[in-house]
Design an enzyme around this catalytic site. Structure first.
Site, PDB file in Angstrom:
ATOM      1  NE  ARG A 257      -6.285   7.626 -15.634  1.00 46.94           N
ATOM      2  CZ  ARG A 257      -5.032   7.766 -15.224  1.00 46.94           C
ATOM      3  NH1 ARG A 257      -4.546   6.950 -14.292  1.00 46.94           N
ATOM      4  NH2 ARG A 257      -4.247   8.685 -15.735  1.00 46.94           N
TER       5      ARG A 257
ATOM      6  CE  LYS B 105     -13.964   9.182 -13.680  1.00 40.51           C
ATOM      7  NZ  LYS B 105     -13.540  10.601 -13.587  1.00 40.51           N
TER       8      LYS B 105
ATOM      9  N   GLY C 298      -1.819   8.043   1.505  1.00 42.41           N
ATOM     10  CA  GLY C 298      -0.544   7.752   2.152  1.00 42.41           C
ATOM     11  C   GLY C 298       0.413   7.094   1.192  1.00 42.41           C
ATOM     12  CG  HIS C 299       2.977   7.780  -1.118  1.00 41.46           C
ATOM     13  ND1 HIS C 299       2.712   7.024  -2.226  1.00 41.46           N
ATOM     14  CD2 HIS C 299       2.574   9.050  -1.416  1.00 41.46           C
ATOM     15  CE1 HIS C 299       2.183   7.790  -3.176  1.00 41.46           C
ATOM     16  NE2 HIS C 299       2.082   9.020  -2.710  1.00 41.46           N
ATOM     17  CG  ASP C 300       7.216   2.106   1.532  1.00 42.72           C
ATOM     18  OD1 ASP C 300       7.115   0.902   1.260  1.00 42.72           O
ATOM     19  OD2 ASP C 300       8.089   2.551   2.308  1.00 42.72           O
TER      20      ASP C 300
ATOM     21  CG  ASN D 196       2.676   8.403   4.944  1.00 39.74           C
ATOM     22  OD1 ASN D 196       2.363   8.592   3.774  1.00 39.74           O
ATOM     23  ND2 ASN D 196       3.288   9.321   5.663  1.00 39.74           N
ATOM     24  CE1 TYR D 197      -0.357   3.984   3.393  1.00 43.56           C
ATOM     25  CE2 TYR D 197       0.997   2.930   1.706  1.00 43.56           C
ATOM     26  CZ  TYR D 197      -0.049   3.765   2.056  1.00 43.56           C
ATOM     27  OH  TYR D 197      -0.777   4.386   1.081  1.00 43.56           O
TER      28      TYR D 197
ATOM     29  CG  ASP E 125       5.161   0.856  -1.948  1.00 44.46           C
ATOM     30  OD1 ASP E 125       4.117   1.026  -1.288  1.00 44.46           O
ATOM     31  OD2 ASP E 125       5.707   1.773  -2.581  1.00 44.46           O
TER      32      ASP E 125
END
Length: 414
Positions: A48, A70, A134-136, A138-139, A165
């Site tokens: 970015r 954008k 979510g993060h690692d 959670n997965y 991850d």
């Protein structure tokens, strides 16, 4: 848009000539890109605008262009870069890159059907969780893997973010890209590669999951509750034991001949157990009734010497004993010999992990060469957003005047 780096120019690499456009993210996406870069792909990371620092450390052998996605001008730049890329790595939830005109169907059109679009998500790209953050952890929780990593009666233990991850996400994504590149060499066509960390972690866990199925009928110690099986901490001869210095050793003499050597060497170690009347035997190795006494017996022995003393004693044997090393104890060669054989493979921070696997004729770039070529930690570990914006735009066909206008308008940064 792409060119080989100085490190790439020294030798032929497996992925020389492969052009990768990686959209900036954290952990799995950058790891997939780093794997490809380590093996020779020319990876351009899209960052970015408006930022001067990115904490992602998986950036070696990559270049960065910073784009205001954008803006209309930014979208045009992205589409031009995507059109000449072999691989696009998308770390966002579905819909983000589509809104910028560089989604899977867009890239298929822009590349005349040759682009490989790698979409990497945490949850599956479709289903009740697909739109959720979510993060690692959670997965991994949804994959079924996390539930198996726990001592009996205790909560599961988060295994850092190795499994979700990196193994289930980034590594599976890179593998998918490799297979798609190979298939394209036959068909001439790209395709969509979808990697998600829930499915990837489950795939990594295929062996343990299949072993644990009751209908596999492998017998006691393979389909018990978590923490009570042979390979998940339930077995006393596939376990970790604390030593006199508070460090640990790992023991894993599963096979009969290795177990026989292990108990013979342990008996000759000169250490007296707390239960001198108890003697392990080959015949009772798999007698689960003996396991509690066996665990206590081993624990009472290993606590009487330091980890390095045990490492030295068991070196060059087939007893399947190894010290548990801290990251800073791993030497530049990827091994940690400590004080064994009079050598000490140790550095202040430890050696940098090198790419794997090793290819005999076209090996990957050495990670240590990259870090040694940089003057400061900032250059070693981080990639400044937009550090290569001008050269990437020049290679993409933009004139000096056009680049100056885009910089002034803040369409790009660099």
């Amino acid at each position: 848009m792409f060119k080989s780096s100085v490190l790439h120019a020294a030798k032929r690499l497996p992925l020389t000539g492969v052009k990768v456009l990686e959209f900036g993210g954290l952990a799995p996406g950058p790891y997939a890109g780093m794997i490809l870069a380590d093996f020779g792909a020319d990876v351009v990371r899209v960052d970015r605008t408006g930022i001067s620092y990115n904490r992602d450390q998986l950036t070696r052998n990559k270049r960065s262009i910073a784009i205001n996605a954008k803006s209309d001008g930014g979208k045009e730049v992205l589409q031009r870069l995507a059109a000449s890329s072999d691989v696009i790595i998308d770390p966002f939830r579905p819909g983000v890159l589509e809104r910028l005109g560089v989604g899977p169907k867009d890239c298929e059109r822009l590349s005349e059907g040759k682009a490989i679009f790698a979409r990497l998500t945490g949850y599956r790209s479709q289903g009740p969780y697909s739109k959720m953050a979510g993060h690692d952890l959670n997965y991994l929780a949804l994959s079924g893997v996390l539930a198996t990593i726990r001592p009996p009666g205790l909560p599961p233990i988060p295994p850092n973010n190795y499994m979700g991850d990196y193994a289930g996400g980034g590594l599976m994504c890179a593998l998918g890209v490799m297979m798609a590149l190979f298939e394209r060499s036959v068909s001439g066509l790209g395709q969509l590669v979808e990697a998600d960390m829930v499915t990837g972690a489950r795939y990594i866990g295929t062996g343990p999951f299949l072993r644990a199925r009751p209908d596999a009928n492998l017998g006691p110690g393979w389909a018990e509750p978590a923490g009570q099986n042979v390979l998940d901490g339930g077995c006393p001869f596939y376990a970790l034991y604390p030593c006199a210095d508070g460090q640990f050793v790992s023991i894993a003499p599963l096979e009969e001949k290795f177990y026989a050597e292990f108990i013979e060497l342990l008996a000759k170690s000169g250490v007296t157990a707390d239960d001198p009347g108890f003697a392990p035997s080959k015949a009772a190795q798999h007698d689960r009734q003996e396991w509690p006494a066996l665990r206590a017996h081993y624990a009472s022995i290993f606590k009487q010497k330091t980890r390095d003393e045990w490492a030295t004693y068991f070196l060059h044997t087939d007893a399947c004993v190894a010290p548990v090393l801290e990251p800073h104890e791993i030497g530049p060669d990827g091994e940690g010999l400590l004080e064994v054989d009079g050598q000490r493979a140790w550095s202040e921070h430890g050696g940098i992990p090198e790419p794997a696997p090793s290819l005999a004729r076209t090996p990957a770039l050495r990670a240590s060469d990259w870090y040694q070529s940089k003057a400061t930690p900032a250059e070693q570990y981080f990639l400044t957003p937009g550090a290569h914006t001008k050269e990437i735009l020049q290679a993409a066909g933009y004139s000096e005047g056009q680049i100056a206008e885009m910089l002034a308008a803040k369409v790009v940064q660099g």
